[in-house]
Design a protein around this motif. Structure first.
Motif, PDB file in Angstrom:
ATOM      1  N   ALA A   1      10.546  -7.490   9.233  1.00  0.00           N
ATOM      2  CA  ALA A   1      11.281  -7.616   7.970  1.00  0.00           C
ATOM      3  C   ALA A   1      10.921  -6.476   7.014  1.00  0.00           C
ATOM      4  N   LEU A   2       9.668  -6.017   7.060  1.00  0.00           N
ATOM      5  CA  LEU A   2       9.249  -4.928   6.171  1.00  0.00           C
ATOM      6  C   LEU A   2       9.988  -3.629   6.492  1.00  0.00           C
TER       7      LEU A   2
ATOM      8  N   GLN B   1      17.712   0.063  -3.232  1.00  0.00           N
ATOM      9  CA  GLN B   1      18.298   0.160  -1.896  1.00  0.00           C
ATOM     10  C   GLN B   1      18.593  -1.222  -1.318  1.00  0.00           C
ATOM     11  N   LEU B   2      17.668  -2.158  -1.498  1.00  0.00           N
ATOM     12  CA  LEU B   2      17.914  -3.510  -0.999  1.00  0.00           C
ATOM     13  C   LEU B   2      19.107  -4.133  -1.726  1.00  0.00           C
TER      14      LEU B   2
ATOM     15  N   VAL C   1      10.128   2.943   5.666  1.00  0.00           N
ATOM     16  CA  VAL C   1       9.052   2.165   6.294  1.00  0.00           C
ATOM     17  C   VAL C   1       9.344   1.974   7.778  1.00  0.00           C
TER      18      VAL C   1
ATOM     19  N   ASN D   1      21.364  -3.822   1.310  1.00  0.00           N
ATOM     20  CA  ASN D   1      20.781  -4.705   2.328  1.00  0.00           C
ATOM     21  C   ASN D   1      20.199  -5.973   1.717  1.00  0.00           C
TER      22      ASN D   1
ATOM     23  N   MET E   1      13.095   1.316  -3.534  1.00  0.00           N
ATOM     24  CA  MET E   1      13.188   0.211  -2.571  1.00  0.00           C
ATOM     25  C   MET E   1      14.045  -0.926  -3.131  1.00  0.00           C
TER      26      MET E   1
ATOM     27  N   PRO F   1       0.832  -1.205   0.000  1.00  0.00           N
ATOM     28  CA  PRO F   1       0.000   0.000   0.000  1.00  0.00           C
ATOM     29  C   PRO F   1       0.870   1.260   0.000  1.00  0.00           C
TER      30      PRO F   1
ATOM     31  N   ALA G   1      12.979  -3.229   6.711  1.00  0.00           N
ATOM     32  CA  ALA G   1      14.201  -3.125   5.901  1.00  0.00           C
ATOM     33  C   ALA G   1      13.982  -2.206   4.699  1.00  0.00           C
ATOM     34  N   LEU G   2      12.728  -1.966   4.327  1.00  0.00           N
ATOM     35  CA  LEU G   2      12.443  -1.106   3.182  1.00  0.00           C
ATOM     36  C   LEU G   2      12.652   0.351   3.559  1.00  0.00           C
ATOM     37  N   PRO G   3      13.253   1.154   2.656  1.00  0.00           N
ATOM     38  CA  PRO G   3      13.517   2.558   2.994  1.00  0.00           C
ATOM     39  C   PRO G   3      12.215   3.317   3.252  1.00  0.00           C
TER      40      PRO G   3
ATOM     41  N   LEU H   1      13.096 -10.573   4.204  1.00  0.00           N
ATOM     42  CA  LEU H   1      11.744 -10.112   3.882  1.00  0.00           C
ATOM     43  C   LEU H   1      11.058 -11.098   2.939  1.00  0.00           C
TER      44      LEU H   1
ATOM     45  N   MET I   1       1.217  -2.468   6.059  1.00  0.00           N
ATOM     46  CA  MET I   1       1.529  -3.254   4.867  1.00  0.00           C
ATOM     47  C   MET I   1       1.238  -4.736   5.089  1.00  0.00           C
TER      48      MET I   1
END
Ligand SMILES: [Zn+2]
Ligand SMILES: [Zn+2]
Lengths: 200, 200
Positions: free
Chosen positions: B14-15, A32-33, B21, A37, A29, A19, B17-19, A44, B29
């Motif tokens: 784990a979510l 960046q991962l 968030v 990361n 995103m 969302p 890890a997203l920039p 995730l 989410m």
């Protein structure tokens, strides 16, 4: 041309399922991962697959749970409470738990009445709620649906169910902003609304 | 107490890890995927695992690629161009590609010089860039690093490399807002900056 490789484009497209995430944010995103990361990205991925596969609903209150009964329904001091709080979603349940103000049990609708979207009493498990109420051990039902039009309609419908079984019904106190969504309220507003609930 | 089950809490953690968030967004989410889009959640999980595992870097330009050479470096009309554009990240390469203004080749630094963070010339692959320049088929290097202090320092360092090999160097035209980040520019600003690039 797009310089994204197929796997990268698949990842970006898949991130748009989240969302509030559009194409630009999804790309950011993904990069960046990949850049910083990968371990977080792998965790995730695994967490998503496990959660989507193994999280179902509690057989009693319908909240999300990978067990047949959730932690609250497995706790006798709560599952035998005479107070039952009806909420629209697991997120709302979570928000109320975080106030620490309520130690009864819940029933989670996982939605609200919306005939145009095909969401009627059956989709919200109201038959199961009615069976639970018929057991006679609930003295008060607290309606904590969203203060929106659909939330009010849902509350009204459930209040009728309760009246038929001569069970008291209350509604969260005004203090909840009209048109707002429960899960975004700060804890103290929610606490006040809880303790100031009034007979429906 | 938290009413989240272990799998749900793992997903929420784990979510993060997203920039961009935080805990609240992560919870939203997770609930949204569980409630309304499990298929999307599964696809995202699989896409993440595949991407983290299989996406490496192009052996020539260093952009993200699951092949040894990316699509641009595999295209002779581009990989033999005498124009080489140096960018900080794959996202910046992608932003320039979307303007359709540039049909040369790239070199992707995947970062910028930042001695305090231990990022020196080796980490940015500048030895490899120097080898590519030494082949003698590059006539102009376009420096498209970010217009930030670190981006400018990186550009200056690479300009020195080029001067030593008597290769022309240009920098994106002013028009790029100072302190901004390239990947967020609209395409037309970026196009102007590209065509108006000036000798470094
Ligand atoms: Zn339960
Ligand atoms: Zn390449």
């Amino acid at each position: 041309m797009t310089a994204n490789t197929p796997l990268l484009q698949q990842l970006i497209d898949a991130l748009k399922a989240l969302p509030g995430v559009g194409p630009k944010t999804a790309q950011r995103m993904a990069f960046q991962l990949l850049e910083r990361n990968r371990e977080g990205g792998r965790k995730l991925g695994t967490a998503l697959l496990h959660a989507m596969e193994h999280i179902g609903q509690c057989q009693s209150c319908r909240t999300f749970s990978e067990q047949e009964l959730c932690a609250i329904c497995s706790d006798p001091s709560r599952s035998q409470s005479s107070l039952l709080c009806v909420v629209g979603s697991s997120a709302d349940l979570q928000a109320i738990e975080q106030t620490g103000q309520f130690d009864g049990r819940y029933f989670v609708l996982m939605g609200q009445l919306s005939p145009l979207d095909g969401i009627g009493p059956a989709e919200l498990g109201l038959d199961r709620l009615e069976q639970q109420l018929a057991k006679g051990d609930v003295e008060e039902v607290i309606l904590a649906t969203n203060p929106t039009m659909e939330g009010e309609a849902t509350a009204y419908y459930i209040a009728e169910l309760c009246h038929r079984q001569q069970i008291s019904v209350s509604r969260l106190a005004q203090g909840v902003p009209v048109g707002g969504e429960l899960e975004y309220l700060d804890g103290s507003t929610l606490s006040h609304a809880f303790s100031g609930r009034k007979r429906f």
